[in-house]
Motif scaffolding. Structure first.
Motif, PDB file in Angstrom:
ATOM      1  N   ASP A 149      12.918  10.038  -9.084  1.00 12.38           N
ATOM      2  CA  ASP A 149      13.239   9.240  -7.741  1.00 12.38           C
ATOM      3  C   ASP A 149      13.226  10.586  -6.739  1.00 12.38           C
ATOM      4  N   GLU A 150      13.126  11.677  -7.158  1.00 11.99           N
ATOM      5  CA  GLU A 150      13.389  13.195  -6.352  1.00 11.99           C
ATOM      6  C   GLU A 150      11.763  13.413  -6.084  1.00 11.99           C
ATOM      7  N   LEU A 151      10.792  13.137  -6.686  1.00 10.17           N
ATOM      8  CA  LEU A 151       9.401  12.679  -6.643  1.00 10.17           C
ATOM      9  C   LEU A 151       9.254  11.636  -5.876  1.00 10.17           C
ATOM     10  N   TRP A 152       9.444  10.234  -5.582  1.00  3.75           N
ATOM     11  CA  TRP A 152       9.320   9.932  -4.680  1.00  3.75           C
ATOM     12  C   TRP A 152       9.663   9.991  -3.117  1.00  3.75           C
ATOM     13  N   SER A 164       3.589  13.476 -12.737  1.00  7.57           N
ATOM     14  CA  SER A 164       3.617  13.580 -14.453  1.00  7.57           C
ATOM     15  C   SER A 164       2.264  13.827 -15.037  1.00  7.57           C
ATOM     16  N   ILE A 165       0.943  13.780 -14.737  1.00  6.23           N
ATOM     17  CA  ILE A 165       0.125  13.684 -15.461  1.00  6.23           C
ATOM     18  C   ILE A 165       0.299  15.323 -15.129  1.00  6.23           C
ATOM     19  N   ARG A 166       0.304  16.108 -13.965  1.00  3.08           N
ATOM     20  CA  ARG A 166       0.119  17.182 -14.495  1.00  3.08           C
ATOM     21  C   ARG A 166       0.904  18.249 -15.073  1.00  3.08           C
ATOM     22  N   ILE A 167       1.846  17.014 -14.884  1.00  2.83           N
ATOM     23  CA  ILE A 167       3.082  17.999 -15.865  1.00  2.83           C
ATOM     24  C   ILE A 167       3.381  18.085 -17.102  1.00  2.83           C
ATOM     25  N   GLN A 213       1.003  -1.369  -0.089  1.00  6.43           N
ATOM     26  CA  GLN A 213       0.039  -0.072  -0.176  1.00  6.43           C
ATOM     27  C   GLN A 213       0.203   1.333   0.096  1.00  6.43           C
ATOM     28  N   LYS A 214       1.598   1.288   0.839  1.00  5.83           N
ATOM     29  CA  LYS A 214       2.922   1.994   0.799  1.00  5.83           C
ATOM     30  C   LYS A 214       3.161   2.749  -0.390  1.00  5.83           C
ATOM     31  N   PHE A 215       4.124   1.864  -1.209  1.00  7.22           N
ATOM     32  CA  PHE A 215       4.527   0.998  -2.782  1.00  7.22           C
ATOM     33  C   PHE A 215       3.701   1.846  -3.661  1.00  7.22           C
ATOM     34  N   ILE A 216       2.327   2.002  -3.274  1.00  5.37           N
ATOM     35  CA  ILE A 216       1.117   2.427  -4.188  1.00  5.37           C
ATOM     36  C   ILE A 216       1.001   3.631  -3.794  1.00  5.37           C
ATOM     37  N   ARG A 217       0.849   4.162  -2.531  1.00  2.44           N
ATOM     38  CA  ARG A 217       0.510   5.303  -2.914  1.00  2.44           C
ATOM     39  C   ARG A 217       1.758   6.226  -3.036  1.00  2.44           C
ATOM     40  N   ARG A 218       3.025   5.840  -3.400  1.00  7.63           N
ATOM     41  CA  ARG A 218       4.081   6.792  -3.394  1.00  7.63           C
ATOM     42  C   ARG A 218       3.735   6.687  -4.883  1.00  7.63           C
ATOM     43  N   PHE A 219       4.231   6.232  -6.175  1.00  6.71           N
ATOM     44  CA  PHE A 219       4.469   5.561  -7.018  1.00  6.71           C
ATOM     45  C   PHE A 219       2.737   6.357  -7.962  1.00  6.71           C
ATOM     46  N   GLU A 265       9.698  12.946  -2.324  1.00  6.68           N
ATOM     47  CA  GLU A 265       8.464  13.758  -1.939  1.00  6.68           C
ATOM     48  C   GLU A 265       7.364  13.394  -1.363  1.00  6.68           C
ATOM     49  N   ALA A 266       7.158  12.220  -1.975  1.00 12.70           N
ATOM     50  CA  ALA A 266       5.958  11.613  -1.437  1.00 12.70           C
ATOM     51  C   ALA A 266       6.086  10.672   0.226  1.00 12.70           C
ATOM     52  N   LYS A 267       7.555  10.638   0.138  1.00 17.07           N
ATOM     53  CA  LYS A 267       7.693   9.917   1.299  1.00 17.07           C
ATOM     54  C   LYS A 267       7.758  11.216   3.006  1.00 17.07           C
ATOM     55  N   LYS A 268       7.659  12.578   2.386  1.00 12.80           N
ATOM     56  CA  LYS A 268       8.369  13.110   3.201  1.00 12.80           C
ATOM     57  C   LYS A 268       6.775  13.156   3.858  1.00 12.80           C
ATOM     58  N   GLN A 269       5.792  13.252   2.760  1.00 16.91           N
ATOM     59  CA  GLN A 269       4.653  13.524   3.140  1.00 16.91           C
ATOM     60  C   GLN A 269       3.561  12.998   4.167  1.00 16.91           C
TER      61      GLN A 269
END
Length: 290
Positions: free
Chosen positions: A280-283, A264-267, A251-257, A285-289
């Motif tokens: 990796d940078e976005l990954w 990627s969709i937004r940009i 579940q953690k991997f799914i949230r971060r991915f 970011e997800a971890k920090k949140q």
């Protein structure tokens, strides 16, 4: 606000209502009429996994909902059993009650097996006399209860013929490995000290690495199985549930991915066009949140 809990009478009334609804559907609904044990089985598996999903998310609304689906399936199989004159829902409930009473001799007097009326809470027969089933009377901890449970099952007329025969063949491999190890533990086949398991884990990892270097897929597969089995063993010894642990990681991997993918969709840039460092940078970011 907490939900109002129902009285025993209300619970029995609700059970009877569901029983009536299922009987009516079986008699009148074209889909329900045609169902068999075989046709229902895939649905039962799906409903069970949906319940497991709600449980691991601690989603009380859906736990309640999915429990209803599981109960409905139990009642449906019982209705089919009744149509074939094999058993009905009363047999299912009574057999389960008798089994629980028989397997808890530290709570119930053995004379209560087969009795249809529940004991009053102050009835002295809730505590079996020392002379009855004395081999299993002194269960004071949950560990002792589990050890007794496996031994008592072997003594049942239609119980397991061996310690491991009670592990279903169709269980997912990870859960099956845990149950096999746990059942062996209940009869004393286990590590003397939990810390000793790490030597085995390291040994199996070294053997796996050695076969991977040789690029022998068949032997590497066997060694991977041995390594995973040893890790599951370690989890069990440290009272961790490996299936729950792995699902939390899933579940953690799914949230971060999903976070990476949504960015990627937004940009307007597909994942295949992004570099590994960008992902990796976005990954991170997800971890920090979290």
């Amino acid at each position: 606000m907490e939900n109002k809990m129902h009285s025993r009478e209300e619970k029995l009334e609700a059970f009877g209502r569901l029983l009536d609804v299922l009987d009516q559907l079986r008699d009148k609904c074209p889909w329900d009429k045609k169902q068999t044990n075989e046709s229902l089985r895939p649905n039962t598996i799906e409903e069970t996994f949906e319940l497991c999903d709600a449980l691991i998310k601690n989603d009380t609304h859906n736990i309640c909902k999915e429990l209803g689906d599981v109960i409905m399936h139990v009642m449906f199989y019982s209705r089919i059993g009744a149509e074939n004159h094999d058993f009905d829902i009363a047999d299912v409930c009574n057999k389960e009650a008798d089994k629980l009473i028989f397997r808890h001799p530290h709570i119930y007097h053995p004379s209560q097996v087969g009795k249809k009326e529940p004991l009053p809470l102050d009835d002295p027969r809730f505590v079996a006399s020392p002379d009855d089933n004395s081999e299993f009377q002194n269960a004071k901890t949950s560990e002792q209860v589990l050890k007794n449970w496996e031994q008592i099952k072997l003594k049942e007329k239609d119980g397991n013929k061996s310690v491991l025969s009670g592990v279903p063949d169709s269980l997912p491999s990870l859960i099956k490995a845990y149950r096999i190890q746990d059942k062996a533990r209940n009869v004393g086949f286990d590590w003397a000290k939990k810390e000793d398991v790490w030597e085995k884990v390291h040994e199996e990892l070294e053997e796996l690495e050695e076969e991977l270097k040789k690029e022998d897929k068949e032997k590497s597969t066997r060694e991977l199985g041995d390594f995973l089995f040893s890790v599951i063993n370690a989890a069990r010894l440290y009272k961790l549930n490996p299936d729950n642990a792995l699902e939390h990681t899933n579940q953690k991997f799914i949230r971060r991915f999903n976070y990476v993918e949504n960015h990627s969709i937004r940009i307007g840039k597909s994942l295949t066009e992004m570099s590994l460092s960008e992902m990796d940078e976005l990954w991170n970011e997800a971890k920090k949140q979290e």
